[in-house]
Scaffold this active site. Structure first.
Site, short mmCIF file in Angstrom:
data_model
loop_
_atom_site.label_atom_id
_atom_site.label_comp_id
_atom_site.label_asym_id
_atom_site.label_seq_id
_atom_site.Cartn_x
_atom_site.Cartn_y
_atom_site.Cartn_z
N CYS A 2 29.35 30.70 35.22
CA CYS A 2 28.68 29.76 36.11
C CYS A 2 28.97 28.36 35.59
O CYS A 2 29.47 28.20 34.49
CB CYS A 2 27.18 29.99 36.09
N ARG A 27 34.02 27.68 38.71
CA ARG A 27 33.46 28.65 37.77
C ARG A 27 32.55 29.68 38.45
O ARG A 27 32.14 30.67 37.85
CB ARG A 27 32.64 27.93 36.70
N TRP A 73 27.93 32.38 39.72
CA TRP A 73 28.72 33.57 40.06
C TRP A 73 27.82 34.74 39.67
O TRP A 73 27.58 34.99 38.49
CB TRP A 73 30.03 33.59 39.27
N ASN A 99 24.29 29.93 31.87
CA ASN A 99 25.60 30.54 32.08
C ASN A 99 25.76 31.63 31.03
O ASN A 99 25.63 31.35 29.84
CB ASN A 99 26.70 29.49 31.92
N GLY A 100 25.99 32.87 31.47
CA GLY A 100 26.15 33.96 30.51
C GLY A 100 25.33 35.16 30.95
O GLY A 100 24.96 35.27 32.12
N GLU A 481 52.57 40.02 37.84
CA GLU A 481 51.89 38.74 38.08
C GLU A 481 51.95 38.38 39.57
O GLU A 481 50.98 37.89 40.15
CB GLU A 481 52.52 37.65 37.20
N LYS A 485 48.70 37.74 42.11
CA LYS A 485 48.51 36.51 42.88
C LYS A 485 48.27 36.85 44.35
O LYS A 485 47.35 36.32 44.99
CB LYS A 485 49.75 35.59 42.80
N GLU A 488 44.76 38.52 44.87
CA GLU A 488 43.53 37.75 44.66
C GLU A 488 43.29 36.66 45.67
O GLU A 488 42.14 36.33 45.94
CB GLU A 488 43.42 37.23 43.21
N HIS A 504 58.36 58.48 41.14
CA HIS A 504 57.48 59.51 40.59
C HIS A 504 56.16 59.59 41.35
O HIS A 504 55.17 60.08 40.81
CB HIS A 504 57.25 59.27 39.09
N LYS A 605 36.79 31.37 37.97
CA LYS A 605 37.90 30.95 37.10
C LYS A 605 37.74 31.46 35.67
O LYS A 605 38.69 31.89 35.05
CB LYS A 605 37.94 29.42 37.10
#
Ligand code: AGP
Length: 610
Positions: A2, A27, A73, A99-100, A481, A485, A488, A504, A605
């Site tokens: 957050c 965040r 968040w 935050n946490g 990668e 991208k 998301e 396979h 983020k």
């Protein structure tokens, strides 16, 4: 996960808090709120949803020069007005943002309820404000410290009390907090962007520290409650400013900043044609490196993809056996860490909870710690023995781009540096590779020229719900990668496979027209990947390939295939260039689908929870 802000000074707090929150919205952005001290008491305004929605409510708040704010968040409790921060105590005299995660919140909540406290939210956070309420005897800082002693987990806090106007008390434990030191004002924040428009002088709080912040003063207490000198720094003005300029999104701006970011990584780090690190960046002697039995790299998400390339680099250039772990897996797999190992923690933010925990686990098992991070004020930078800064500049978009390419280059320089120490690389060879690495900024610039072509392809790709990415070796890392991208920010289901693995099982999913992005930049395996491409084409798959002038034309094209060429770079560092069209592909596919590119749903983020 957050964003926290606080303001105490002579100006109106609301616009400063609002701006700070908008700088930190990356965040977390599912709910937000502000609490003010107006001389009479505490006033709060909070909502579920984006900050822009809060603006209306803020108009009704009276003038005030002290306040705290939060952008959330959600972890405990859905995004709702009740669960949004700030939270207040039973008497409405103390307000707090957090935050946490409070890991022992259940027990604490039960105890507090049994002692008569009333809870109004489902959050873990609310226990903290009630604990402070109980501990308060006229000194907010001491009440906060007392309350925090009962908490387990990670927490950065900002707290105000109606009984102590003009004061904010902050506490940091495993979640970042800085205090911007203005002339006659202070701005508390989770990250640098929120203070930059006010001051470049900041105090960085360390774990266990509590700060009592007033307009003219900052007192920092250590974990034992003793006054201690704050860690004051001046933030680099050139690379730490983040504005969208003329770009519609931060992500596009950051994609375009990659050549400069790569050039910054190299700046001052090549001497006599060889990689050069300052002693604080790399504290291992040549003898230490020679004795290294194993390297462990721990990272998450994009940083993990860069780390996979790091493994190839360390093994091939330094000759040191290297393991790469998803940080969230490392600590629970009982890793065998031979004494004298090196753990490299790779993290843009330097605050990712899983990466920090994995790094600590490895350290506890006797490993030495090197960090590759973009944040000089992060927990990772603070705790690691050696710290190599990525110098990417602030990355705002949730989807990481310039952080990835700078991580790859930092790891490549480290690998060459260590390869010289282990004797695995002859000096001449090391010089040749270093010189190739110096070309990456220019090669990235050229790769950006693919933008118009990629944009066309992206509009096609955006119509599909499944896209596959394939490659071998480092091309596979680039593919991984690329798929992250796309997933998301466009919400298209995407998967990356080692090209040889497709047959396979996954080949069963290829239908007429299914887009398959094939990365073929490494000449040593391009032909092999080309065979796998042919297997896809035989089942109707449509190929979008990323090649170089050395690998182009490796398979006969169909009219519907698209080939995007990027410059041929040093193969083991080629993801730093080859990823660029894939970042653009994700960006333009997302644009076509109308998603919130810089703040994709459900993400944030900096992931400071396990
Ligand atoms: C990448 O686009 C994501 N934002 C995410 O995977 C990110 O790389 C991951 O959370 C790790 O973050 P860090 O580098 O700050 O540790």
């Amino acid at each position: 996960m957050c964003g926290i802000v606080g303001y105490v000074g002579g100006r109106q707090a609301v616009p400063i808090l609002y701006q700070g929150l908008s700088d930190l919205e990356y965040r977390g952005y599912d709910s937000c709120g502000i609490a003010l001290l107006d001389g009479k008491g505490i006033l709060t305004a909070k909502i579920a949803g984006r900050l822009s929605k809060l603006r209306e409510l803020l108009k009704d708040l009276p003038p005030a020069t002290t306040g705290i704010g939060h952008t959330r968040w959600a972890t405990h409790g859905r995004p709702s007005q009740e669960n949004a921060h700030p939270h207040v105590d039973c008497r409405h005299e103390i307000a707090l943002v957090h935050n946490g995660i409070v890991e022992n919140h259940r027990e604490l909540r039960e105890e507090l309820i049994s002692r008569g406290h009333t809870f109004t939210s489902e959050t873990d956070t609310e226990v903290i404000v009630h604990l402070i309420e109980e501990a308060y005897d006229g000194d907010l800082a001491s009440a906060v410290r007392k309350a925090c002693r009962q908490l387990k987990g990670s927490f950065a806090l900002a707290v105000i009390s109606a009984k102590e106007p003009g004061r904010i008390v902050a506490f940091r434990q495993s979640s970042p907090l800085i205090v911007g030191l203005g002339e006659d004002e202070k701005i508390l924040a989770s990250d640098i962007p929120a203070v930059l428009s006010h001051t470049r002088k900041i105090a960085v709080l360390a774990d266990g520290q509590c700060a009592s912040i007033t307009r003219y003063g900052l007192e920092v207490f250590d974990a034992c409650g003793n006054l201690t000198d704050p860690d004051v720094r001046v933030v680099n003005a050139d690379i730490d400013v983040a504005m969208k300029e003329n770009f519609p999104h931060f992500m596009l701006k950051e994609i375009h900043e990659q050549p400069e970011a790569l050039a910054r990584v190299l700046s001052g780090r090549v001497k006599g044609g060889l990689p050069h690190f300052e002693p604080e960046e790399f504290r291992l002697s040549a003898e230490d490196v020679r004795k290294l039995q194993r390297i462990f790299i721990v990272a998450c998400g994009t940083a993990y993809h860069a780390s996979l390339t790091g493994k190839a680099l360390f093994e091939r250039l330094a000759g040191v056996s290297t393991e790469v772990d998803l940080a969230s897996e490392f600590r629970y797999r009982e890793p065998l860490v031979p004494s004298g190992s090196l753990v490299i923690a790779v993290s843009q933010s330097g605050e990712t909870a899983d990466t920090l925990a994995a790094m600590r686990e490895a350290r506890a098992r006797g490993a030495r710690v090197l960090a590759v991070t973009n944040s000089p004020v992060s927990s990772l930078a603070r705790e690691a023995e050696s710290v190599v800064y990525q110098r990417a500049g602030i990355e705002i978009a949730v989807a990481s781009t310039k952080a990835y390419v700078t991580q790859v280059l930092c790891l490549a320089l480290l690998a060459v540096h260590m390869g010289i120490s282990t004797g695995h690389l002859a000096l001449e060879e090391a010089r040749k590779i270093t010189s190739s690495l110096q070309k990456l900024p220019e090669q990235a610039r050229k790769a950006l020229k693919s933008e118009a072509r990629v944009k066309e392809v992206a509009s096609d790709v955006s119509r599909f719900e499944d896209v596959f990415f394939i490659g071998r070796g480092v091309d596979y890392h680039t593919a991984m990668e690329g798929q992250l991208k796309l997933k998301e920010i466009s919400y298209i289901h995407a998967e990356a496979y080692a090209a040889g693995e497709l047959k396979h099982g996954t080949l069963a999913l290829i239908e007429q027209g299914t887009p398959v992005v094939a990365v073929l930049t490494d000449p040593s395996v391009a032909e092999k990947t080309a065979s796998n491409v042919m297997e896809v084409k035989a089942r109707g798959g449509r190929i979008i390939s990323v090649t170089t002038p050395l690998t182009g034309g490796a398979f006969p094209p169909d009219p519907l295939d698209v080939e995007i060429q990027v410059p041929a770079s040093y193969p083991l560092a080629s993801p730093a260039v080859a990823v660029i069209p894939l970042q653009l592909l994700a960006y333009y596919a997302a644009l076509q689908r109308g998603t919130d590119i810089d703040k994709p749903r459900n993400l944030a983020k900096s992931v400071t929870v396990e």
